[in-house]
Scaffold this motif. Sequence first.
Motif, short mmCIF file in Angstrom:
data_model
loop_
_atom_site.label_atom_id
_atom_site.label_comp_id
_atom_site.label_asym_id
_atom_site.label_seq_id
_atom_site.Cartn_x
_atom_site.Cartn_y
_atom_site.Cartn_z
N PHE A 170 0.82 -1.21 0.00
CA PHE A 170 0.00 0.00 0.00
C PHE A 170 0.86 1.26 0.00
O PHE A 170 0.48 2.28 -0.58
N ALA A 171 2.03 1.19 0.64
CA ALA A 171 2.95 2.34 0.60
C ALA A 171 3.43 2.57 -0.84
O ALA A 171 3.51 3.72 -1.30
N SER A 172 3.71 1.48 -1.56
CA SER A 172 4.13 1.61 -2.96
C SER A 172 2.99 2.17 -3.80
O SER A 172 3.22 2.98 -4.71
N TRP A 173 1.77 1.74 -3.50
CA TRP A 173 0.61 2.25 -4.25
C TRP A 173 0.44 3.76 -4.01
O TRP A 173 0.14 4.50 -4.95
N ARG A 174 0.64 4.21 -2.78
CA ARG A 174 0.50 5.65 -2.51
C ARG A 174 1.51 6.46 -3.30
O ARG A 174 1.21 7.55 -3.80
N ARG B 182 -0.96 -0.37 -28.50
CA ARG B 182 -0.97 0.90 -27.77
C ARG B 182 0.35 1.05 -27.02
O ARG B 182 0.47 0.61 -25.88
N PRO B 183 1.35 1.65 -27.64
CA PRO B 183 2.65 1.81 -26.97
C PRO B 183 2.51 2.57 -25.65
O PRO B 183 1.72 3.51 -25.54
N LEU B 184 3.29 2.14 -24.67
CA LEU B 184 3.23 2.74 -23.34
C LEU B 184 4.36 3.74 -23.14
O LEU B 184 5.52 3.45 -23.44
N ALA B 185 4.01 4.90 -22.62
CA ALA B 185 5.02 5.88 -22.23
C ALA B 185 5.76 5.36 -21.00
O ALA B 185 5.25 4.52 -20.25
N ALA B 186 6.94 5.88 -20.76
CA ALA B 186 7.75 5.45 -19.62
C ALA B 186 7.00 5.65 -18.31
O ALA B 186 7.12 4.84 -17.38
N GLU B 187 6.20 6.74 -18.24
CA GLU B 187 5.46 7.03 -17.00
C GLU B 187 4.43 5.94 -16.71
O GLU B 187 4.20 5.59 -15.54
N GLU B 188 3.82 5.40 -17.77
CA GLU B 188 2.84 4.33 -17.56
C GLU B 188 3.54 3.02 -17.20
O GLU B 188 3.11 2.30 -16.29
N MET B 189 4.62 2.71 -17.90
CA MET B 189 5.36 1.47 -17.61
C MET B 189 5.81 1.43 -16.15
O MET B 189 5.74 0.39 -15.50
N ALA B 190 6.24 2.57 -15.65
CA ALA B 190 6.76 2.63 -14.28
C ALA B 190 5.68 2.34 -13.24
O ALA B 190 6.00 1.96 -12.10
N LEU B 191 4.40 2.49 -13.62
CA LEU B 191 3.31 2.26 -12.67
C LEU B 191 2.89 0.79 -12.60
O LEU B 191 2.19 0.40 -11.66
N LEU B 192 3.31 -0.02 -13.55
CA LEU B 192 2.84 -1.40 -13.58
C LEU B 192 3.22 -2.17 -12.32
O LEU B 192 2.39 -2.88 -11.73
N TYR B 193 4.47 -2.05 -11.90
CA TYR B 193 4.93 -2.81 -10.73
C TYR B 193 4.11 -2.47 -9.47
O TYR B 193 3.55 -3.39 -8.84
N PRO B 194 3.99 -1.21 -9.06
CA PRO B 194 3.22 -0.93 -7.85
C PRO B 194 1.73 -1.23 -8.01
O PRO B 194 1.07 -1.60 -7.03
N LEU B 195 1.19 -1.11 -9.23
CA LEU B 195 -0.24 -1.40 -9.41
C LEU B 195 -0.53 -2.88 -9.34
O LEU B 195 -1.55 -3.30 -8.77
N VAL B 196 0.35 -3.72 -9.88
CA VAL B 196 0.17 -5.17 -9.75
C VAL B 196 0.24 -5.57 -8.27
O VAL B 196 -0.59 -6.34 -7.78
N CYS B 197 1.21 -5.03 -7.56
CA CYS B 197 1.33 -5.34 -6.13
C CYS B 197 0.10 -4.87 -5.36
O CYS B 197 -0.38 -5.56 -4.46
N ALA B 198 -0.42 -3.71 -5.73
CA ALA B 198 -1.61 -3.19 -5.06
C ALA B 198 -2.82 -4.07 -5.31
O ALA B 198 -3.63 -4.33 -4.40
N ARG B 199 -2.96 -4.55 -6.55
CA ARG B 199 -4.10 -5.42 -6.85
C ARG B 199 -4.03 -6.71 -6.04
O ARG B 199 -5.04 -7.21 -5.54
N LEU B 200 -2.85 -7.26 -5.88
CA LEU B 200 -2.68 -8.45 -5.06
C LEU B 200 -3.02 -8.15 -3.60
O LEU B 200 -3.69 -8.96 -2.93
#
Length: 337
Positions: free
Chosen positions: A189-193, A270-288
């Motif tokens: 949750f800290a990573s998600w924030r 749909r190519p991803l910008a670097a800003e979007e790619m960087a969010l994948l890791y914390p968002l996957v962890c948050a979903r879990l």
Amino acid sequence: PPPPPPHTPPRLSSAASDVYKRQATHYGMGGKLSRLPGENLNFLVTTAEGQKFVAKIVDEHMPPAVVKMEFAAIEYAVDAGFRPHLPRIKENQYGNIETPIKLHVKSHNRLRLIAFIDGTAMSEISDISDNLLFDLGKSLASFNVAMQAFDHPSAHRNHRWNLADAGQHEDKIGLIADPERRDLLKWSFASWRQARAKFADVPWQFIHGDGHDENVLVDNDRVSGLIDFGDCCHNPTICELAICLTYLMMRGDEPLRTAAVITAGYCAVRPLAAEEMALLYPLVCARLAVSVCVANKRKTIDPGNPNWFGGERACWRLLAELRAMGPKTFMAGLHGA
């Protein structure tokens, strides 16, 4: 409306009998009804002509405006040329997408008929090929591209699975007895924030919001359908991919490779910008983290219901692996596909 069909299937349950009468008087169709598996009261309707529909029943807790949003979104996607089949809602003879139905003395329910989509749920496929994973990524991206200009007032809502508001479940950490697991959730949750602070830097739009392998239908190693729009909402677009990665990574022994192939398919459309790619890791962890929090809350309500928390063990395992892996290794693995 035309009269009801001349016969009624024998030995229907009370609920099924009510559904049968409603579909006859409001849709002008007869047919065979069979109860569908799952916790919701849904039926498969097969007409004499061989057409199939899902009779879906909801109660007053499902706002009619949300159902109208689902209808509008699906019709928009079809008009935009989205390739996989979608669960289109059949209007009744009065031009309405829902029909009132009273199944119990004190309940006020609504019925809608949804076109049944043939195909095998991806969750039933034991060995998912790279071709199918790649097509899954492409299909999700194609949906996002098709829906980029779509909006609806009811899409700007919150619900328990809204990944943009994952922090609403932080108060459930106290339900976890194991201190190491509690620490894992606090870290998630800290990573998600930290990720939430960057939401303003990425695109937002209407998303399907539940790219679970149970909601993806497959035919001949290709995605043939996308179903269950119950979690659709306005979110950072990248949440669409993050949610899908979460569920598919829980399968098999190579979660990072799975994520890399799906992401490559997504980026091909749909190519991803670097800003979007960087969010994948914390968002996957948050979903879990949200998944295990919801599962443990549900245990306090109905500890004997396996449908509510069957995947909890896989969630914990993947969450621990991701923390040990770290964002740099995760990102490097995504780029390695």
